[in-house]
Design a protein around this motif. Sequence first.
Motif, PDB file in Angstrom:
ATOM      1  N   UNK A  29       0.863  -1.184   0.000  1.00  0.00           N
ATOM      2  CA  UNK A  29       0.000   0.000   0.000  1.00  0.00           C
ATOM      3  C   UNK A  29       0.896   1.229   0.000  1.00  0.00           C
ATOM      4  N   UNK A  30       0.618   2.166  -0.887  1.00  0.00           N
ATOM      5  CA  UNK A  30       1.368   3.423  -0.913  1.00  0.00           C
ATOM      6  C   UNK A  30       0.465   4.506  -0.341  1.00  0.00           C
ATOM      7  N   UNK A  31       0.905   5.176   0.729  1.00  0.00           N
ATOM      8  CA  UNK A  31       0.101   6.249   1.326  1.00  0.00           C
ATOM      9  C   UNK A  31       0.378   7.525   0.553  1.00  0.00           C
ATOM     10  N   UNK A  32      -0.614   7.971  -0.210  1.00  0.00           N
ATOM     11  CA  UNK A  32      -0.391   9.111  -1.111  1.00  0.00           C
ATOM     12  C   UNK A  32      -1.372  10.239  -0.791  1.00  0.00           C
ATOM     13  N   UNK A  62      -5.427   7.137  -0.580  1.00  0.00           N
ATOM     14  CA  UNK A  62      -5.476   8.533  -0.126  1.00  0.00           C
ATOM     15  C   UNK A  62      -6.524   8.631   0.970  1.00  0.00           C
ATOM     16  N   UNK A  63      -6.152   9.238   2.085  1.00  0.00           N
ATOM     17  CA  UNK A  63      -7.112   9.419   3.178  1.00  0.00           C
ATOM     18  C   UNK A  63      -7.634  10.850   3.114  1.00  0.00           C
ATOM     19  N   UNK A  64      -8.960  10.965   3.018  1.00  0.00           N
ATOM     20  CA  UNK A  64      -9.586  12.282   3.069  1.00  0.00           C
ATOM     21  C   UNK A  64     -10.089  12.446   4.503  1.00  0.00           C
ATOM     22  N   UNK A  65      -9.435  13.355   5.237  1.00  0.00           N
ATOM     23  CA  UNK A  65      -9.789  13.512   6.658  1.00  0.00           C
ATOM     24  C   UNK A  65     -11.077  14.312   6.845  1.00  0.00           C
ATOM     25  N   UNK A  66     -11.608  14.841   5.756  1.00  0.00           N
ATOM     26  CA  UNK A  66     -12.825  15.646   5.851  1.00  0.00           C
ATOM     27  C   UNK A  66     -12.588  16.946   6.592  1.00  0.00           C
ATOM     28  N   UNK A  87      -1.618   2.190 -11.520  1.00  0.00           N
ATOM     29  CA  UNK A  87      -1.581   1.780 -10.108  1.00  0.00           C
ATOM     30  C   UNK A  87      -3.018   1.827  -9.588  1.00  0.00           C
ATOM     31  N   UNK A  88      -3.435   0.795  -8.840  1.00  0.00           N
ATOM     32  CA  UNK A  88      -4.789   0.834  -8.238  1.00  0.00           C
ATOM     33  C   UNK A  88      -4.860   1.976  -7.238  1.00  0.00           C
ATOM     34  N   UNK A  89      -6.041   2.538  -7.051  1.00  0.00           N
ATOM     35  CA  UNK A  89      -6.165   3.646  -6.086  1.00  0.00           C
ATOM     36  C   UNK A  89      -7.468   3.550  -5.294  1.00  0.00           C
ATOM     37  N   UNK A  90      -7.384   3.889  -4.014  1.00  0.00           N
ATOM     38  CA  UNK A  90      -8.587   3.955  -3.175  1.00  0.00           C
ATOM     39  C   UNK A  90      -8.557   5.250  -2.369  1.00  0.00           C
ATOM     40  N   UNK A  91      -9.722   5.854  -2.195  1.00  0.00           N
ATOM     41  CA  UNK A  91      -9.832   7.004  -1.286  1.00  0.00           C
ATOM     42  C   UNK A  91     -10.614   6.542  -0.069  1.00  0.00           C
ATOM     43  N   UNK A  92     -10.084   6.802   1.114  1.00  0.00           N
ATOM     44  CA  UNK A  92     -10.776   6.426   2.349  1.00  0.00           C
ATOM     45  C   UNK A  92     -11.087   7.686   3.143  1.00  0.00           C
TER      46      UNK A  92
END
Length: 350
Positions: A29-32, A62-66, A87-92
Amino acid sequence: MPRPEESPIVSAAEARNLFFEWRSAPALVLAVSGGPDSLALMWLAARWRRALKKGPRLVAVTVDHGLRKEAAREARDVRQLAKALDVEHRTLRWRGEKPKTGLPSAAREARYRLLARAARSCGASHVFTAHTRDDQAETVIMRLSRGSGIAGLAAMARQSDRDGVVLARPFLDVPKSRLVATLAKAGVAFADDPTNHDPRFTRPRLRALMPALAAEGADARGLVRLAARLARANAALDVMTDGAERYLASIDGVSSVAGFDLAAFSALTDEIRVRLLMRTINRVGHEGPAELGKVEALLQAMDQAVTAGKSVVGRIRLKQTLAGAVISIQSNRIQIAPAPPRGRRKAGLL
Ligand SMILES: Nc1ncnc2c1ncn2[C@@H]1O[C@H](COP(=O)(O)OP(=O)(O)OP(=O)(O)O)[C@@H](O)[C@H]1O
């Protein structure tokens, strides 16, 4: 051959060395965040992966902290670049309650929790962050200003366990300026997080001091070298603590309560004694890690109790609660037991 540091950009060969030890991992997992450092992490990792016949699956998260309205757009920009790089990508999203104080550290905790969860869900053994040499140097200064001990001043490790996954920081010795230059050469645009300069937070305030410190010779390279030396010393002290722990266990009678023989414990050096107490309290207690300063105060109280009670056999007395553990001295033995739950303690039930 020029030293890599003399080249402003991170070459494919250098990236191959930086990522080499993880080439057989199943997935990473790459923290971007969308900032320059982590975009460079994604760009360099993607190029490294493309050059391998067989290698780990890369998942950028990618973490969206809101917390900022631009965050959603930044996450979309990361997704777009990830797609272009294959590259696969997810936003959390961080959905929990946002505290009024200590927001940066609460956001960080939530971020690592979400990253670890993402890693587990896609079978990744590691979460990569893009911490740079500059971040490491700032961490040393932050910890110096708080009076941290050796373990704290060793700053961030290249690899460490967190929330059940390995947190890896391949760029800990790479200056940020080289990552920025790498992106510029690749034609990748990046976002600048304004909270990085917000003087309401400690880290940006200390960051602003770095040029003045560098002018006095305390530059990032020197501070990072200091951290590496302290990490080495810390590892040695940990091994000595292991040895002391084994020795104390070998002379301790069978007991259901963790603890040490008082006389043997007292013969050890202060640093090892602090570490032994810290380890045991953290293992037995249920209120998170004990603070170093509090463990030092406990040790001092123990020494005072020993001095005060020495003249009377069996009169060495002490009872203190720390980090959810009760530390007491009974019959010349230090005992460390779980503390009763706070409510019951307050009500005087125990
Ligand atoms: N919103 C985010 N989403 C995904 N990864 C992130 C995010 N923010 C930071 N990161 C990762 O963490 C790294 C360090 O970021 P930053 O220096 O902003 O964190 P920090 O709050 O100072 O926390 P730390 O204590 O980990 O240094 C980034 O390079 C990136 O890999």
